[in-house]
Design a protein around this motif. Sequence first.
Motif, PDB file in Angstrom:
ATOM      1  N   ALA A  52     -70.005  42.388  61.444  1.00 30.54           N
ATOM      2  CA  ALA A  52     -70.798  43.546  61.885  1.00 30.54           C
ATOM      3  C   ALA A  52     -71.594  44.142  60.726  1.00 30.54           C
ATOM      4  N   GLY A  53     -71.469  43.541  59.548  1.00 33.30           N
ATOM      5  CA  GLY A  53     -72.279  43.978  58.401  1.00 33.30           C
ATOM      6  C   GLY A  53     -71.730  45.201  57.680  1.00 33.30           C
ATOM      7  N   ILE A  54     -70.465  45.539  57.943  1.00 32.60           N
ATOM      8  CA  ILE A  54     -69.875  46.700  57.248  1.00 32.60           C
ATOM      9  C   ILE A  54     -69.355  46.243  55.888  1.00 32.60           C
ATOM     10  N   LYS A  55     -69.867  46.886  54.835  1.00 33.21           N
ATOM     11  CA  LYS A  55     -69.463  46.488  53.485  1.00 33.21           C
ATOM     12  C   LYS A  55     -68.178  47.208  53.085  1.00 33.21           C
ATOM     13  N   VAL A  56     -67.367  46.515  52.297  1.00 30.77           N
ATOM     14  CA  VAL A  56     -66.173  47.158  51.718  1.00 30.77           C
ATOM     15  C   VAL A  56     -66.501  47.531  50.279  1.00 30.77           C
ATOM     16  N   ILE A  57     -66.211  48.800  49.924  1.00 28.42           N
ATOM     17  CA  ILE A  57     -66.300  49.233  48.522  1.00 28.42           C
ATOM     18  C   ILE A  57     -65.030  50.021  48.191  1.00 28.42           C
ATOM     19  N   GLY A  58     -64.798  50.272  46.916  1.00 32.50           N
ATOM     20  CA  GLY A  58     -63.632  51.072  46.565  1.00 32.50           C
ATOM     21  C   GLY A  58     -63.222  50.864  45.132  1.00 32.50           C
ATOM     22  N   PRO A  59     -62.109  51.507  44.717  1.00 36.55           N
ATOM     23  CA  PRO A  59     -61.491  51.115  43.461  1.00 36.55           C
ATOM     24  C   PRO A  59     -60.936  49.700  43.646  1.00 36.55           C
ATOM     25  N   GLY A  60     -60.688  48.981  42.567  1.00 39.26           N
ATOM     26  CA  GLY A  60     -60.380  47.553  42.666  1.00 39.26           C
ATOM     27  C   GLY A  60     -58.990  47.177  43.128  1.00 39.26           C
ATOM     28  N   ASP A  61     -58.203  48.155  43.577  1.00 38.33           N
ATOM     29  CA  ASP A  61     -56.838  47.834  44.031  1.00 38.33           C
ATOM     30  C   ASP A  61     -56.848  46.885  45.222  1.00 38.33           C
ATOM     31  N   VAL A  62     -57.894  46.986  46.053  1.00 38.30           N
ATOM     32  CA  VAL A  62     -57.954  46.187  47.289  1.00 38.30           C
ATOM     33  C   VAL A  62     -58.239  44.706  46.992  1.00 38.30           C
ATOM     34  N   THR A  63     -58.923  44.432  45.888  1.00 35.44           N
ATOM     35  CA  THR A  63     -59.196  43.030  45.535  1.00 35.44           C
ATOM     36  C   THR A  63     -58.380  42.614  44.316  1.00 35.44           C
ATOM     37  N   ASP A  64     -57.174  43.113  44.282  1.00 41.55           N
ATOM     38  CA  ASP A  64     -56.143  42.794  43.303  1.00 41.55           C
ATOM     39  C   ASP A  64     -56.103  41.293  42.964  1.00 41.55           C
ATOM     40  N   ASP A  65     -56.196  40.974  41.684  1.00 41.84           N
ATOM     41  CA  ASP A  65     -56.169  39.565  41.261  1.00 41.84           C
ATOM     42  C   ASP A  65     -54.915  38.807  41.692  1.00 41.84           C
ATOM     43  N   ASP A  66     -53.828  39.538  41.888  1.00 46.23           N
ATOM     44  CA  ASP A  66     -52.581  38.897  42.297  1.00 46.23           C
ATOM     45  C   ASP A  66     -52.726  38.235  43.666  1.00 46.23           C
ATOM     46  N   LEU A  67     -53.479  38.909  44.550  1.00 47.50           N
ATOM     47  CA  LEU A  67     -53.593  38.444  45.939  1.00 47.50           C
ATOM     48  C   LEU A  67     -54.934  37.810  46.253  1.00 47.50           C
ATOM     49  N   LEU A  68     -55.911  38.057  45.399  1.00 50.06           N
ATOM     50  CA  LEU A  68     -57.286  37.605  45.659  1.00 50.06           C
ATOM     51  C   LEU A  68     -57.381  36.112  45.990  1.00 50.06           C
ATOM     52  N   PRO A  69     -56.653  35.243  45.264  1.00 55.73           N
ATOM     53  CA  PRO A  69     -56.806  33.808  45.557  1.00 55.73           C
ATOM     54  C   PRO A  69     -56.473  33.442  47.006  1.00 55.73           C
ATOM     55  N   GLN A  70     -55.666  34.268  47.692  1.00 53.58           N
ATOM     56  CA  GLN A  70     -55.305  33.929  49.077  1.00 53.58           C
ATOM     57  C   GLN A  70     -56.065  34.752  50.120  1.00 53.58           C
ATOM     58  N   MET A  71     -57.116  35.468  49.707  1.00 54.98           N
ATOM     59  CA  MET A  71     -57.777  36.372  50.661  1.00 54.98           C
ATOM     60  C   MET A  71     -58.783  35.704  51.586  1.00 54.98           C
ATOM     61  N   GLY A  72     -59.296  34.564  51.214  1.00 58.09           N
ATOM     62  CA  GLY A  72     -60.255  33.904  52.100  1.00 58.09           C
ATOM     63  C   GLY A  72     -61.665  34.442  51.916  1.00 58.09           C
ATOM     64  N   ASP A  73     -62.624  33.751  52.530  1.00 59.63           N
ATOM     65  CA  ASP A  73     -64.028  34.019  52.224  1.00 59.63           C
ATOM     66  C   ASP A  73     -64.546  35.356  52.753  1.00 59.63           C
ATOM     67  N   ALA A  74     -63.790  36.028  53.636  1.00 66.32           N
ATOM     68  CA  ALA A  74     -64.246  37.336  54.133  1.00 66.32           C
ATOM     69  C   ALA A  74     -64.372  38.339  52.988  1.00 66.32           C
ATOM     70  N   VAL A  75     -63.693  38.072  51.884  1.00 65.76           N
ATOM     71  CA  VAL A  75     -63.700  39.005  50.754  1.00 65.76           C
ATOM     72  C   VAL A  75     -64.904  38.780  49.826  1.00 65.76           C
ATOM     73  N   LEU A  76     -65.607  37.676  50.033  1.00 67.78           N
ATOM     74  CA  LEU A  76     -66.780  37.387  49.184  1.00 67.78           C
ATOM     75  C   LEU A  76     -67.797  38.522  49.289  1.00 67.78           C
ATOM     76  N   GLY A  77     -68.281  38.987  48.154  1.00 66.45           N
ATOM     77  CA  GLY A  77     -69.294  40.039  48.159  1.00 66.45           C
ATOM     78  C   GLY A  77     -68.738  41.452  48.112  1.00 66.45           C
ATOM     79  N   VAL A  78     -67.409  41.614  48.212  1.00 65.42           N
ATOM     80  CA  VAL A  78     -66.838  42.963  48.122  1.00 65.42           C
ATOM     81  C   VAL A  78     -67.068  43.504  46.715  1.00 65.42           C
ATOM     82  N   VAL A  79     -67.616  44.719  46.640  1.00 68.84           N
ATOM     83  CA  VAL A  79     -67.922  45.319  45.339  1.00 68.84           C
ATOM     84  C   VAL A  79     -66.957  46.473  45.079  1.00 68.84           C
ATOM     85  N   THR A  80     -66.313  46.427  43.933  1.00 65.28           N
ATOM     86  CA  THR A  80     -65.356  47.471  43.566  1.00 65.28           C
ATOM     87  C   THR A  80     -65.585  47.890  42.116  1.00 65.28           C
ATOM     88  N   ALA A  81     -65.038  49.053  41.776  1.00 66.05           N
ATOM     89  CA  ALA A  81     -65.058  49.501  40.378  1.00 66.05           C
ATOM     90  C   ALA A  81     -63.611  49.526  39.901  1.00 66.05           C
TER      91      ALA A  81
END
Length: 388
Positions: free
Chosen positions: A242-271
């Motif tokens: 639906a084109g809704i972007k995810v932004i936030g602090p980087g806790d959501v794209t945690d490196d511990d779990l990132l490898p298993q998140m799948g391509d839906a996470v591509l393009g997520v921008v965090t600080a």
Amino acid sequence: MNYLKIAAAGLLAGTMSFGAAQAQETVKIGLVIAMTGQQASTGKQLKAAVELYMKEHGDMVAGKKIEVILRDSASVPDNSKRLAQELIVNDKVSILAGFEVTPAAMVVAPLATEAKVVELVMAAGTSVITERSPYIARTSFTLPQSSVIIADYALKNNMKNIVTMVSDYAPGADAEKSFTGQLTAGGGKVIESIKIPLANPDFAPFLQRAADAKPDALFVFVPSGQGATFMKQFAERGLDKAGIKVIGPGDVTDDDLLPQMGDAVLGVVTAHMYSADHNSPMNKKYVEAFTKANNFRPNFMSVGGYDGMHLIYEALKKTGGKADGDSLIAAMKGMKWESPRGPISIDPETRDIIQNIYIRKVEKKNGQLYNVEFQTFNDVKDPGKIKK
Ligand code: PHB
């Protein structure tokens, strides 16, 4: 892994055979972290980082032997309090360290003050924590450090109507408040603010509400460990399509779990303050050694543990091995060094961390998902305190 166990066993033998003389030569650190329960991933990261630091730097500093006594909070803050009390009274630790969540760091603060023992917060991120005791120093981060910066990013990138979605406890409130303040001051609007239960969250109904509001972006804070479930449900509900972007602090794209998140996470921008992909010789070495020892990637929690040990070691060098709370906390104030995350220091006024915040985008590199940094904000102090 063995390092901490050996240290604990050595402590027992030493106490039995040499009594008080041996005890004087030892600086004990009580490491109170979640090895089980909801925050076990943070405990796993902190333990691995503390072990790596000790493997690289040894266990003798300023003529003292460093003993780390690990205690599992099982992700229950009341346990952290009880364990900290026992470590102070029975084990006579000089330093309490760890604290996987804000409530754990908060309940220990009065004990640190009363016993005049340093409380080193290696993981929790609510701004106010360091104000709860003059003996607290922090090597993790604060949520406002990243949230204010991602609010500016949203404004600059035409994301004006935002839905916020945060875990319903102190760091979530900090993230939401600092983000919303910055966004609205710059002409943006929070069209809906959603709070999600901290324990075992089912994001689906909240994501439906967010989708119905049709925002330009969804600002998300979930604590380390929950990002993969969030992203999975985000994709399942079709919010990415639906084109809704995810932004936030980087806790959501945690490196511990990132490898298993799948391509839906591509393009997520965090600080955030750390990415395993951070481009420095020191970080390359850190990631390599850490991954080799553990078979998982270091995440942003790990550097809080690694740098926390560095802060303890350097403070002890400065005090000539004196480990009373007043000497140690004085030595920690103003300390500056290079971390795998970049240059950092301890604010002499607040005892909180000053660090670079990076804006990153999730991309694939050699087939693996990474938070790829593309903009740096230098020496960011906690905005939660500056505004007071
Ligand atoms: C916290 O409880 O302070 C906390 C925990 C996990 C995070 C951030 C903050 O990722």
